[in-house]
Structure formats: C-alpha cells, structure tokens
Scaffold this motif. Structure first.
Motif, PDB file in Angstrom:
ATOM      1  N   ASN A 206     -43.845   4.807  10.976  1.00  0.00           N
ATOM      2  CA  ASN A 206     -44.607   4.507   9.847  1.00  0.00           C
ATOM      3  C   ASN A 206     -45.845   5.538   9.816  1.00  0.00           C
ATOM      4  O   ASN A 206     -46.573   5.581  10.781  1.00  0.00           O
ATOM      5  N   GLY A 207     -45.996   6.119   8.655  1.00  0.00           N
ATOM      6  CA  GLY A 207     -47.386   7.162   8.656  1.00  0.00           C
ATOM      7  C   GLY A 207     -48.248   6.905   7.783  1.00  0.00           C
ATOM      8  O   GLY A 207     -49.011   7.780   7.257  1.00  0.00           O
ATOM      9  N   GLU A 208     -48.441   5.438   7.370  1.00  0.00           N
ATOM     10  CA  GLU A 208     -49.465   5.256   6.157  1.00  0.00           C
ATOM     11  C   GLU A 208     -50.878   5.660   6.543  1.00  0.00           C
ATOM     12  O   GLU A 208     -51.666   5.472   5.857  1.00  0.00           O
ATOM     13  N   ASN A 209     -51.145   5.564   7.956  1.00  0.00           N
ATOM     14  CA  ASN A 209     -52.442   5.698   8.390  1.00  0.00           C
ATOM     15  C   ASN A 209     -52.557   7.056   9.443  1.00  0.00           C
ATOM     16  O   ASN A 209     -53.693   7.235   9.826  1.00  0.00           O
ATOM     17  N   ALA A 210     -51.595   8.062   9.035  1.00  0.00           N
ATOM     18  CA  ALA A 210     -51.809   9.251   9.753  1.00  0.00           C
ATOM     19  C   ALA A 210     -52.939  10.330   9.379  1.00  0.00           C
ATOM     20  O   ALA A 210     -53.359  11.073  10.164  1.00  0.00           O
ATOM     21  N   ALA A 211     -53.429  10.161   8.280  1.00  0.00           N
ATOM     22  CA  ALA A 211     -54.514  11.168   7.849  1.00  0.00           C
ATOM     23  C   ALA A 211     -55.976  10.442   7.810  1.00  0.00           C
ATOM     24  O   ALA A 211     -56.293   9.549   6.799  1.00  0.00           O
ATOM     25  N   GLY A 212     -56.617  10.700   8.799  1.00  0.00           N
ATOM     26  CA  GLY A 212     -57.993  10.087   9.121  1.00  0.00           C
ATOM     27  C   GLY A 212     -57.857   8.394   9.330  1.00  0.00           C
ATOM     28  O   GLY A 212     -58.876   8.059   9.067  1.00  0.00           O
ATOM     29  N   GLY A 213     -56.707   7.926   9.569  1.00  0.00           N
ATOM     30  CA  GLY A 213     -56.640   6.690   9.449  1.00  0.00           C
ATOM     31  C   GLY A 213     -56.409   5.671   8.410  1.00  0.00           C
ATOM     32  O   GLY A 213     -56.009   4.365   8.372  1.00  0.00           O
ATOM     33  N   PHE A 214     -56.282   6.344   7.240  1.00  0.00           N
ATOM     34  CA  PHE A 214     -56.164   5.907   5.970  1.00  0.00           C
ATOM     35  C   PHE A 214     -55.242   6.774   5.027  1.00  0.00           C
ATOM     36  O   PHE A 214     -55.914   7.487   4.697  1.00  0.00           O
ATOM     37  N   GLY A 215     -54.058   6.563   4.937  1.00  0.00           N
ATOM     38  CA  GLY A 215     -53.309   7.448   4.013  1.00  0.00           C
ATOM     39  C   GLY A 215     -52.407   8.472   4.584  1.00  0.00           C
ATOM     40  O   GLY A 215     -52.618   8.297   5.798  1.00  0.00           O
ATOM     41  N   LEU A 216     -52.047   9.085   3.682  1.00  0.00           N
ATOM     42  CA  LEU A 216     -51.021  10.190   4.327  1.00  0.00           C
ATOM     43  C   LEU A 216     -51.275  11.678   3.150  1.00  0.00           C
ATOM     44  O   LEU A 216     -51.261  11.518   2.168  1.00  0.00           O
TER      45      LEU A 216
ATOM     46  N   CYS B 213     -42.851  17.584  14.247  1.00  0.00           N
ATOM     47  CA  CYS B 213     -42.718  17.051  15.759  1.00  0.00           C
ATOM     48  C   CYS B 213     -41.509  16.156  15.992  1.00  0.00           C
ATOM     49  O   CYS B 213     -41.321  15.723  17.242  1.00  0.00           O
ATOM     50  N   GLY B 214     -40.662  16.222  14.892  1.00  0.00           N
ATOM     51  CA  GLY B 214     -39.334  15.502  15.299  1.00  0.00           C
ATOM     52  C   GLY B 214     -39.087  14.245  14.548  1.00  0.00           C
ATOM     53  O   GLY B 214     -38.029  13.550  14.908  1.00  0.00           O
ATOM     54  N   ILE B 215     -39.814  13.722  13.665  1.00  0.00           N
ATOM     55  CA  ILE B 215     -39.649  12.732  13.001  1.00  0.00           C
ATOM     56  C   ILE B 215     -38.733  12.935  11.695  1.00  0.00           C
ATOM     57  O   ILE B 215     -39.027  13.890  10.984  1.00  0.00           O
ATOM     58  N   HIS B 216     -37.793  12.122  11.365  1.00  0.00           N
ATOM     59  CA  HIS B 216     -36.783  12.121  10.419  1.00  0.00           C
ATOM     60  C   HIS B 216     -37.011  11.625   9.179  1.00  0.00           C
ATOM     61  O   HIS B 216     -36.499  12.009   8.106  1.00  0.00           O
ATOM     62  N   ALA B 217     -37.714  10.386   9.235  1.00  0.00           N
ATOM     63  CA  ALA B 217     -37.951   9.734   8.149  1.00  0.00           C
ATOM     64  C   ALA B 217     -39.304   9.036   8.286  1.00  0.00           C
ATOM     65  O   ALA B 217     -39.687   8.600   9.308  1.00  0.00           O
ATOM     66  N   ILE B 218     -40.183   9.115   7.155  1.00  0.00           N
ATOM     67  CA  ILE B 218     -41.540   8.370   7.143  1.00  0.00           C
ATOM     68  C   ILE B 218     -41.337   7.150   6.421  1.00  0.00           C
ATOM     69  O   ILE B 218     -41.376   7.254   5.154  1.00  0.00           O
ATOM     70  N   THR B 219     -41.971   5.887   7.026  1.00  0.00           N
ATOM     71  CA  THR B 219     -42.142   4.677   6.108  1.00  0.00           C
ATOM     72  C   THR B 219     -43.670   4.514   6.020  1.00  0.00           C
ATOM     73  O   THR B 219     -44.440   5.306   6.653  1.00  0.00           O
ATOM     74  N   SER B 220     -43.890   3.732   5.140  1.00  0.00           N
ATOM     75  CA  SER B 220     -45.592   3.416   4.792  1.00  0.00           C
ATOM     76  C   SER B 220     -45.642   1.878   4.525  1.00  0.00           C
ATOM     77  O   SER B 220     -45.197   1.037   5.129  1.00  0.00           O
ATOM     78  N   GLY B 221     -46.778   1.890   3.342  1.00  0.00           N
ATOM     79  CA  GLY B 221     -47.159   0.824   3.054  1.00  0.00           C
ATOM     80  C   GLY B 221     -48.339   0.653   2.150  1.00  0.00           C
ATOM     81  O   GLY B 221     -48.428   1.512   1.542  1.00  0.00           O
ATOM     82  N   ASN B 222     -49.254  -0.355   2.328  1.00  0.00           N
ATOM     83  CA  ASN B 222     -50.280  -0.556   1.150  1.00  0.00           C
ATOM     84  C   ASN B 222     -51.366   0.847   1.323  1.00  0.00           C
ATOM     85  O   ASN B 222     -51.862   1.077   0.304  1.00  0.00           O
TER      86      ASN B 222
END
Length: 261
Positions: free
Chosen positions: A39-49, A60-69
């Motif tokens: 889950n990468g929805e907070n990967a950019a500065g803690g909020f968003g992508l 780095c080896g992740i095949h699929a990214i999920t997210s959320g609000n």
C-alpha cells in the motif's frame, strides 16, 4: 505449487521507502516470496503518491501498489494512475474516477495474481458499497485467475471483519490497511480465505501513525489545523506473508511480519 505473496503495510514517506530499499530483498529471500504488493498511498511525504515515489517502489521490487483515500493528495498522480497498470485505487469510487480498482500481475513463474482494492465507508467517505463492488469485481477477476488478493482500506474493525467473512472462500486474502497499527488476528477463515484486520505501517514508529508526535499532540490539544511532517525514528517494516494454493486460490498459511530497520 503454492504461491507466496508478501503484502507490505502502508508505506509512510521517505523513511518507509528507504527501509524497503534496504530490506525488502532480504525479507523476500527469507520468506521465499514470489510476488510483492504494497500500500503506497502515504509514500510521498506521508500523504499521497507521486510518479517519482511510485517508480522508486517498483524499482525496489514491488509488483503492484494499492492505495486508499490519500491517493488523490498529490495532483501529479492523477495522470499517472490512468496509465500505470500496476497501481490501483479503491474500486468503489464513483464511475468516471481516474484509474482502476483492480489489476492482474504475474509472478516470475507466470502465475497470475489479481489485486483488488476497496475502501470502507464507516467513519470514511460515502462511497459505493464495497461489498457489492467486490461481487462485481470478483466475478470478472475469476475468469482470469483463482488467486485474488484484497486490500480493504477501512477504519472500522467491524467493517473489515464483515467483508472478510462475506468474501470467505471466494478470494485468497482480505487484508486491512489504513489504521497503520498492525493487528495480531491473522488467520485463515473457515472457507479458506486469509484474513488480518490491519497489516500495519512501514515507516517511523516513534510517531503518531507516522507523523511527528509533537504535531499530532498539539492538534489534539488546540484543535487547530496543523501541517504534519513525517517522523524519522524507530523505522520498521510491517507486512504479512500469505501462502496460496495455485489451483484453488485458497490460502494455505499466513504469517505476520514486523522487521526493525
């Protein structure tokens, strides 16, 4: 042959990304992982992508990214989510929302794995019903592969548990995200679906769910808006490893993972 998936909990900012860059390959080797979802929805500065941070995660080896609000917090992700097939947003957003709610990726051995993202409605946005959306998505995904992984991005434990039981026997796993607190209730439900209320967080644990504790406390005390910054200390990777029967799509095992970095 069984397929083994690794699902990495909500990645928070640069500390979470750097931890994965250093440690993900070791976790993959240690647990004999075939495919990595995060889950990468907070990967950019803690909020968003952003495009940059998403590509960093894929590298780095992740095949699929999920997210959320929080997937909508960075505007440059809107075009990216339209064209990047490995990135999904919750499927129960209204018709016409950019992006896709599910995707299918393949292991190095060629086994197809469907990834479905849903968002809860209790204490969250008033979206389409995640239960009925799941019915529609699963019917389509079943024509492609029996292996279906569900990231349920939701606040309430009751809603997460209800969806787990509702989908029991129809999907490989229902794993919760959003609260950033890893739960200790991982198990295989009676119908063969792996379940866990929340996989947890990948990022700084000397914090309030990833942000600097001083800022979070200040907001609770003053009730004033506050600009949160990602904390930097006590970095850990929270994840879950799930073993799945390739033919039936049902879970054979589930293991909770927490790695200090």
């Amino acid at each position: 042959m069984p397929v083994k998936l690794l699902f990495v909990g909500d990645i928070v900012g640069k500390p979470g990304r750097e931890a994965l860059s250093r440690e993900l390959h070791r976790i993959v080797d240690r647990h004999m992982i075939d495919l990595v979802i995060a889950n990468g929805e907070n990967a950019a500065g803690g909020f968003g992508l952003t495009v940059e941070t998403a590509n960093e995660l894929f590298k780095c080896g992740i095949h699929a990214i999920t997210s959320g609000n929080h997937i909508w917090d960075k505007k440059d992700a809107l075009d990216f989510i339209k064209r990047e097939g490995r990135l999904v947003r919750p499927a129960n957003y209204p018709e016409g929302t950019p992006g896709r709610g599910s995707t299918v990726v393949s292991t190095p051995g060629g086994t197809k794995v469907a990834v479905l993202n849903l968002e809860g409605r209790v204490f969250m946005n008033n979206l389409d019903c995640p239960f009925r959306t799941a019915d529609r998505e699963i019917a389509q995904l079943k024509t492609i592969t029996p292996i279906i992984f569900v990231d349920f991005h939701a606040e309430a434990t009751s809603e997460k548990a209800s969806l787990g039981w509702y989908l029991d026997g129809r999907v490989s796993a229902v794993i919760g995200t959003h609260t950033h607190v890893q739960t200790a209730d991982e198990r295989i439900l009676t119908g063969g679906t792996a379940y866990m209320t929340d996989v947890g967080m990948t990022g700084p644990f000397e914090s309030v769910i990833g942000v600097r504790k001083e800022e979070a406390i200040e907001k609770f005390i003053t009730q004033r808006p506050s600009k949160f910054e990602v904390a930097k200390k006590d970095i850990r990777i929270n994840a879950v490893a799930i073993q799945i029967d390739e033919k039936t799509g049902l879970a054979l095992g589930i293991e909770r993972i927490s790695v200090p970095c």
